[in-house]
Write an enzyme that holds these catalytic residues in place. Structure first.
Site, PDB file in Angstrom:
ATOM      1  N   ILE A   1       1.355   2.372  -7.017  1.00 30.20           N
ATOM      2  CA  ILE A   1       0.053   1.852  -7.410  1.00 30.20           C
ATOM      3  C   ILE A   1      -0.827   1.636  -6.184  1.00 30.20           C
ATOM      4  CG2 ILE A   1      -1.188  -0.004  -8.576  1.00 30.20           C
ATOM      5  CD1 ILE A   1       0.537   1.718 -10.417  1.00 30.20           C
ATOM      6  N   GLY A   2      -0.282   1.014  -5.154  1.00 28.09           N
ATOM      7  CA  GLY A   2      -1.066   0.684  -3.969  1.00 28.09           C
ATOM      8  C   GLY A   2      -1.737   1.884  -3.328  1.00 28.09           C
TER       9      GLY A   2
ATOM     10  N   ALA B   1       0.792  -1.234   0.000  1.00 25.87           N
ATOM     11  CA  ALA B   1       0.000   0.000   0.000  1.00 25.87           C
ATOM     12  C   ALA B   1       0.821   1.278   0.000  1.00 25.87           C
ATOM     13  CB  ALA B   1      -0.947   0.021   1.200  1.00 25.87           C
TER      14      ALA B   1
ATOM     15  N   ARG C   1       8.837  -2.220 -12.202  1.00 21.17           N
ATOM     16  CA  ARG C   1       9.514  -2.271 -13.502  1.00 21.17           C
ATOM     17  C   ARG C   1      10.196  -0.944 -13.778  1.00 21.17           C
ATOM     18  NH1 ARG C   1       7.544  -2.509 -19.293  1.00 21.17           N
ATOM     19  NH2 ARG C   1       5.514  -1.833 -18.525  1.00 21.17           N
TER      20      ARG C   1
ATOM     21  N   HIS D   1      -0.543  -9.679 -20.648  1.00 21.29           N
ATOM     22  CA  HIS D   1      -0.369  -8.263 -20.329  1.00 21.29           C
ATOM     23  C   HIS D   1       1.123  -7.988 -20.506  1.00 21.29           C
ATOM     24  CE1 HIS D   1      -0.622  -4.338 -18.620  1.00 21.29           C
ATOM     25  NE2 HIS D   1       0.056  -4.656 -17.527  1.00 21.29           N
TER      26      HIS D   1
ATOM     27  N   ARG E   1      -6.745   1.552 -22.661  1.00 19.22           N
ATOM     28  CA  ARG E   1      -5.816   2.368 -23.451  1.00 19.22           C
ATOM     29  C   ARG E   1      -6.189   2.352 -24.926  1.00 19.22           C
ATOM     30  NH1 ARG E   1      -0.300   0.214 -20.427  1.00 19.22           N
ATOM     31  NH2 ARG E   1      -0.053   1.979 -18.984  1.00 19.22           N
TER      32      ARG E   1
END
Length: 317
Positions: free
Chosen positions: A13-14, A9, A85, A178, A154
């Protein structure tokens, strides 16, 4: 009471998923799970979010923690934890180090929140979906990867902007990996109810350029700002909200296939499914032309090879 736990978190992103979900005001409690050394940061994130939520009169409980027992009674547990990444990396470069994290977390979820749905966002997400499935022992309908949902959004946006039409008029989907081996379903794409193959006869639309841009989207964003952030967070929040509200929308996620699509077996790939509060209600049957089916099976072979290698290394570790 709806409780969602986010593992990882304090990551980009979290924390964005946590705030987006809290603002949607459909969740009663969000657990901000972090490693012990990051709990203070999780507390800081929660204080900052509370200040923002107060401006919109939203009362959502935020629980910063590193205790697995706090996952108890979660409806959904999102795994975003892992090595991010970086520029020049593909998602498969992250496979083994992230698999160790996902394997451990999935086992803890099974022990502490046995009725939860596991949603995996850690890359390479198709591989990690299978890792989480095997480690948790859950029914495959309750172990879901974010798959190609963001890729589909997208592509929808690219078509919309390219021809200056409202995105609600664009119906398209991306399946498969993905990653580099995603498969845009152009044969079933329509714009304003008109099949794409007929629509492009009357407009200046460079489809090949859009597909190349789609496949490079993540690396393009990472090269310019260091990480993808808003797109993934909103796509993940959309998946969670769909399940929480039992909306039964058809969205493209990664699920473990046993012949439901393209006669592909024993690998997790992105395919359209109906999402409900119980997870995957059904895998949606789809039509592919010969080229799309070939590409889908190619993606399956590549993802399965990586998955098998990772699972073997985990077994021997």
């Amino acid at each position: 009471m709806v409780k969602v736990s986010i593992m990882g978190a304090t990551g980009v992103i979290g924390k964005n998923v946590a705030f987006t979900l809290a603002r949607a005001d459909t969740v009663d409690e969000i657990v901000l799970f972090a490693r012990p050394e990051s709990v203070e940061k999780a507390k800081g994130e929660s204080f900052d979010m509370y200040d923002a939520l107060a401006a919109e009169d939203i009362d959502c409980k935020l629980t910063p923690t590193s205790d697995f027992q706090d996952l108890k009674n979660s409806s959904i547990v999102l795994i975003t934890a892992g090595t991010p990444r970086e520029k020049g990396m593909n998602r498969r470069d992250l496979a083994l180090p992230n698999a160790k994290i996902v394997d451990n977390y999935a086992k803890e979820i099974a022990a502490n929140a046995p009725d939860a749905i596991i949603l995996v966002a850690t890359n390479p997400v198709d591989v990690m979906t299978t890792v989480a499935l095997k480690a948790s022992g859950f029914d495959k309908r309750r172990v879901i990867g974010i798959g190609n949902h963001l890729d589909s959004l997208r592509l929808k946006a690219y078509f919309s902007r390219q021809i200056n039409i409202n995105s609600s008029e664009v119906h398209t989907r991306v399946i498969g990996e993905h990653g580099d081996h995603m498969v845009p379903l152009l044969s079933s794409t329509s714009i304003g109810g008109i099949p794409l193959k007929y629509f492009i006869k009357d407009v200046d639309l460079d489809v090949e350029r859009l597909i190349t841009r789609l496949k490079n989207a993540g690396n393009t964003i990472i090269s310019k700002k260091g990480a993808t952030e808003y797109g993934p967070a909103f796509a993940i929040s959309n998946l969670i909200s769909t399940m929480i509200t039992d909306s039964h929308k058809v969205l493209t996620v990664s699920t473990y296939l046993e012949g439901e699509v393209g006669d592909v077996h024993n690998v997790s790939l992105g395919v359209p499914v109906v999402l409900s509060k119980k997870g995957i209600a059904m895998v949606v049957p789809i039509h592919m032309n010969d080229f799309e089916l070939y590409e889908f099976k190619q993606a399956a072979g590549i993802v399965k090879e990586t998955t098998d290698e990772v699972l073997e290394l985990l077994d021997n570790d």
